[in-house]
Design a protein around this motif. Structure first.
Motif, PDB file in Angstrom:
ATOM      1  N   VAL A 199      47.804   2.466 -10.671  1.00 52.02           N
ATOM      2  CA  VAL A 199      47.205   1.958  -9.452  1.00 52.02           C
ATOM      3  C   VAL A 199      45.696   1.916  -9.601  1.00 52.02           C
ATOM      4  N   ALA A 200      45.094   2.979 -10.104  1.00 51.51           N
ATOM      5  CA  ALA A 200      43.658   3.066 -10.321  1.00 51.51           C
ATOM      6  C   ALA A 200      43.371   3.198 -11.819  1.00 51.51           C
ATOM      7  N   CYS A 201      42.183   2.750 -12.215  1.00 50.07           N
ATOM      8  CA  CYS A 201      41.797   2.778 -13.624  1.00 50.07           C
ATOM      9  C   CYS A 201      40.367   3.278 -13.749  1.00 50.07           C
ATOM     10  N   ASP A 202      40.109   4.007 -14.825  1.00 50.70           N
ATOM     11  CA  ASP A 202      38.750   4.388 -15.186  1.00 50.70           C
ATOM     12  C   ASP A 202      38.151   3.224 -15.991  1.00 50.70           C
ATOM     13  N   VAL A 203      37.021   2.687 -15.485  1.00 50.67           N
ATOM     14  CA  VAL A 203      36.472   1.444 -16.038  1.00 50.67           C
ATOM     15  C   VAL A 203      35.036   1.672 -16.483  1.00 50.67           C
ATOM     16  N   THR A 204      34.725   1.182 -17.667  1.00 51.70           N
ATOM     17  CA  THR A 204      33.352   1.145 -18.171  1.00 51.70           C
ATOM     18  C   THR A 204      32.978  -0.311 -18.445  1.00 51.70           C
ATOM     19  N   ILE A 205      31.832  -0.736 -17.910  1.00 56.74           N
ATOM     20  CA  ILE A 205      31.419  -2.142 -18.001  1.00 56.74           C
ATOM     21  C   ILE A 205      30.045  -2.231 -18.639  1.00 56.74           C
ATOM     22  N   GLU A 206      29.946  -3.087 -19.626  1.00 55.01           N
ATOM     23  CA  GLU A 206      28.653  -3.434 -20.228  1.00 55.01           C
ATOM     24  C   GLU A 206      28.449  -4.935 -20.054  1.00 55.01           C
ATOM     25  N   GLY A 207      27.430  -5.266 -19.272  1.00 54.94           N
ATOM     26  CA  GLY A 207      27.188  -6.664 -18.963  1.00 54.94           C
ATOM     27  C   GLY A 207      25.901  -7.186 -19.590  1.00 54.94           C
ATOM     28  N   LYS A 208      25.894  -8.479 -19.850  1.00 53.19           N
ATOM     29  CA  LYS A 208      24.708  -9.161 -20.383  1.00 53.19           C
ATOM     30  C   LYS A 208      24.415 -10.388 -19.529  1.00 53.19           C
ATOM     31  N   ILE A 209      23.115 -10.645 -19.324  1.00 53.64           N
ATOM     32  CA  ILE A 209      22.677 -11.777 -18.507  1.00 53.64           C
ATOM     33  C   ILE A 209      21.842 -12.696 -19.380  1.00 53.64           C
ATOM     34  N   HIS A 210      22.232 -13.942 -19.436  1.00 49.30           N
ATOM     35  CA  HIS A 210      21.493 -14.969 -20.168  1.00 49.30           C
ATOM     36  C   HIS A 210      21.032 -16.044 -19.187  1.00 49.30           C
ATOM     37  N   ALA A 211      19.952 -16.715 -19.551  1.00 46.39           N
ATOM     38  CA  ALA A 211      19.396 -17.771 -18.688  1.00 46.39           C
ATOM     39  C   ALA A 211      19.124 -19.018 -19.514  1.00 46.39           C
ATOM     40  N   LEU A 212      19.421 -20.151 -18.899  1.00 48.59           N
ATOM     41  CA  LEU A 212      19.108 -21.465 -19.470  1.00 48.59           C
ATOM     42  C   LEU A 212      18.241 -22.198 -18.459  1.00 48.59           C
ATOM     43  N   VAL A 213      17.026 -22.588 -18.879  1.00 49.38           N
ATOM     44  CA  VAL A 213      16.037 -23.155 -17.958  1.00 49.38           C
ATOM     45  C   VAL A 213      15.780 -24.609 -18.332  1.00 49.38           C
ATOM     46  N   GLN A 214      15.744 -25.452 -17.301  1.00 50.12           N
ATOM     47  CA  GLN A 214      15.361 -26.853 -17.441  1.00 50.12           C
ATOM     48  C   GLN A 214      14.316 -27.157 -16.379  1.00 50.12           C
ATOM     49  N   SER A 215      13.126 -27.604 -16.817  1.00 55.83           N
ATOM     50  CA  SER A 215      12.005 -27.822 -15.909  1.00 55.83           C
ATOM     51  C   SER A 215      11.571 -29.280 -15.950  1.00 55.83           C
ATOM     52  N   SER A 216      11.121 -29.773 -14.780  1.00 55.35           N
ATOM     53  CA  SER A 216      10.596 -31.140 -14.721  1.00 55.35           C
ATOM     54  C   SER A 216       9.213 -31.244 -15.327  1.00 55.35           C
ATOM     55  N   ASP A 217       8.548 -30.109 -15.532  1.00 55.09           N
ATOM     56  CA  ASP A 217       7.239 -30.085 -16.185  1.00 55.09           C
ATOM     57  C   ASP A 217       7.449 -30.141 -17.691  1.00 55.09           C
ATOM     58  N   ALA A 218       6.972 -31.224 -18.291  1.00 57.98           N
ATOM     59  CA  ALA A 218       7.212 -31.408 -19.716  1.00 57.98           C
ATOM     60  C   ALA A 218       6.370 -30.482 -20.585  1.00 57.98           C
ATOM     61  N   SER A 219       5.314 -29.896 -20.037  1.00 63.00           N
ATOM     62  CA  SER A 219       4.417 -29.070 -20.845  1.00 63.00           C
ATOM     63  C   SER A 219       4.835 -27.610 -20.900  1.00 63.00           C
ATOM     64  N   GLN A 220       5.429 -27.087 -19.804  1.00 63.41           N
ATOM     65  CA  GLN A 220       5.777 -25.675 -19.782  1.00 63.41           C
ATOM     66  C   GLN A 220       6.857 -25.424 -18.738  1.00 63.41           C
ATOM     67  N   ASN A 221       7.540 -24.275 -18.897  1.00 61.36           N
ATOM     68  CA  ASN A 221       8.526 -23.840 -17.919  1.00 61.36           C
ATOM     69  C   ASN A 221       7.864 -22.932 -16.899  1.00 61.36           C
ATOM     70  N   CYS A 222       8.095 -23.234 -15.649  1.00 65.80           N
ATOM     71  CA  CYS A 222       7.545 -22.398 -14.590  1.00 65.80           C
ATOM     72  C   CYS A 222       8.286 -21.055 -14.560  1.00 65.80           C
ATOM     73  N   PRO A 223       7.627 -19.917 -14.373  1.00 59.82           N
ATOM     74  CA  PRO A 223       8.331 -18.633 -14.305  1.00 59.82           C
ATOM     75  C   PRO A 223       9.179 -18.537 -13.036  1.00 59.82           C
TER      76      PRO A 223
END
Length: 436
Positions: A199-223
């Protein structure tokens, strides 16, 4: 003497009548020739020539005279662009006939000049077209000048509109499209003494977050500002690791500062890791429920059955199933026979394995095998607790996450931008269970 006089008188009378008849016939022929002189056809000319004992001139007609209904000697368009009288288009003209010998006795008549072939020093169009007059040429030039002026005016207006639109776009804040990928590696184990009906479980989670950015500014990506929120503790991470039992978050300091402002360079290609987290807790309602049972029948035959069920509350299907059941020492590995599911026994590792491509939510499947008890093993009088069989299960989901960690992205103060965020998540689960 009287008879001679009468005979002479009759002869003279006959001669007078004969002369009178010849004069009348000659006068009629003369009037007929005079009347038809102007409209004489080639055949009449030939007859007149025969009457005067003169040779008749040869009349040569080309094919164009027979086919041209307008009476031109040659095709009026055969000489366009050339002066060879149509030879360039394959026409052949008959050589001019020799002039007839002079007739001093013939009556003088009006001689018409022979029609010359039609030539043109300019390029003409279809037969209905005609060269422009001076007024028409002037009107055409004026119209062309007006068209050129209008075209120039429209081009100038379009260029001005494009420049204005570009200026407005430059004045607007840049558009920032951010796709956040959240992937979790999960290890779970059934909790409690009776793990056969978990019914219940002992759980360990390791997560990773990645980002893919697309900007209308051709010179740089806005933070942009990264937000990591733990729904269990109702707190957001803005700096160091969370405490109070929440997720512990670590950032990728090459692109993320301590305030979680993320700046991804334009040269970065693909998904860029920005953060990771770790959390552990006891959870219920896992994506899969594993139930198993081991039975020993008379004669020393062992039956092992495993049922796997997908949670009806899952957001999507589970894929890439793999189930492994290591054989304990009380089972004779050489006697293993797979009875349920498409599985195989690895004699070297003493493991029975099954694979399944997917499992729709809310559905289940059953796998199992049977074998003989190993010689010298436990007997029927020994406790059944020694007949436990470990079970390992692995599966993948591309539609959801298990942890309560939520991620988001917004614009950073001082860096105006229109941010559009898309969030995707998935996990890979490794689950351990044990039969009764």
């Amino acid at each position: 003497a009287c008879m001679l006089v009468d005979l002479l008188a009759v002869t003279i009378l006959l001669l007078l009548v004969s002369d009178l008849t010849s004069g009348i016939a000659g006068s009629g022929d003369h009037e007929t020739c005079a009347t038809n002189d102007e409209d004489a056809s080639p055949a009449a000319a030939a007859a007149a020539a025969n009457a005067t004992n003169e040779p008749t001139p040869a009349i040569n007609k080309t094919d164009s005279q027979d086919s041209d209904p307008f009476g031109f000697d040659d095709d009026p368009f055969q000489s366009v662009g050339t002066n060879d009288g149509g030879a360039a288009r394959g026409f052949k003209k008959s050589p001019p006939s020799s002039p007839p010998p002079a007739n001093t006795n013939a009556v003088a008549t009006e001689t018409k000049p022979e029609a010359e072939p039609f030539t043109a020093d300019f390029d003409i169009g279809p037969p209905s077209s005609a060269p422009f007059t001076a007024d028409e040429a002037a009107a055409s030039a004026a119209a062309a000048a007006m068209d050129t002026s209008a075209s120039f005016t429209m081009s100038s207006a379009a260029a001005a509109a494009a420049a204005s639109a570009a200026a407005k776009r430059a004045a607007l804040p840049p558009r920032l499209g951010i796709t956040l990928f959240q992937h979790e590696e999960i290890v779970s184990q059934a909790a409690g003494a009776d793990q056969s009906s978990e019914v219940a479980c002992d759980v360990t989670i390791e997560g990773k977050i990645h980002a893919l950015v697309q900007s209308s500014d051709a010179s740089q990506n806005c933070p942009f500002q990264l937000i990591v929120r733990d729904a269990f503790t109702s707190s957001s991470t803005t700096g160091a690791a969370q405490e109070n039992g929440g997720a512990q978050v670590a950032i990728n300091k090459s692109v993320v500062d301590d305030t979680y402002k993320v700046t991804i360079p334009k040269s970065a290609v693909g998904n860029v890791p920005v953060a990771s987290y770790r959390c552990s807790s006891e959870m219920e309602n896992m994506p899969v429920l594993v139930q198993s049972k081991v039975r020993v029948k008379e004669g020393g035959t062992v039956h092992v059955d495993v049922q796997v069920r997908s949670n009806l509350n899952n957001e999507g299907d589970l894929t890439n199933f793999a189930i492994a059941v290591p054989c304990p020492s009380f089972i004779d590995g050489g006697s293993i026979l797979v009875t349920k599911g498409e599985g195989a026994y690895d004699e070297l590792k003493r493991v029975v394995k099954w694979k399944r491509p997917d499992l729709p939510r809310g559905e289940s499947f059953l796998v199992g095998f049977e074998a003989k008890l190993a010689e010298g093993g436990d007997n029927e009088s020994e406790a059944k607790a020694s007949r436990k069989v470990p079970i390992l299960l692995r599966c993948i989901s591309k539609d959801e996450r298990i942890s309560a960690v939520e991620v988001d992205a917004t614009a950073v103060s001082g860096h105006p931008a229109t941010v559009h965020t898309v969030k995707k998540c998935g996990f890979r689960l490794l689950h351990r269970a044990q039969s009764s």
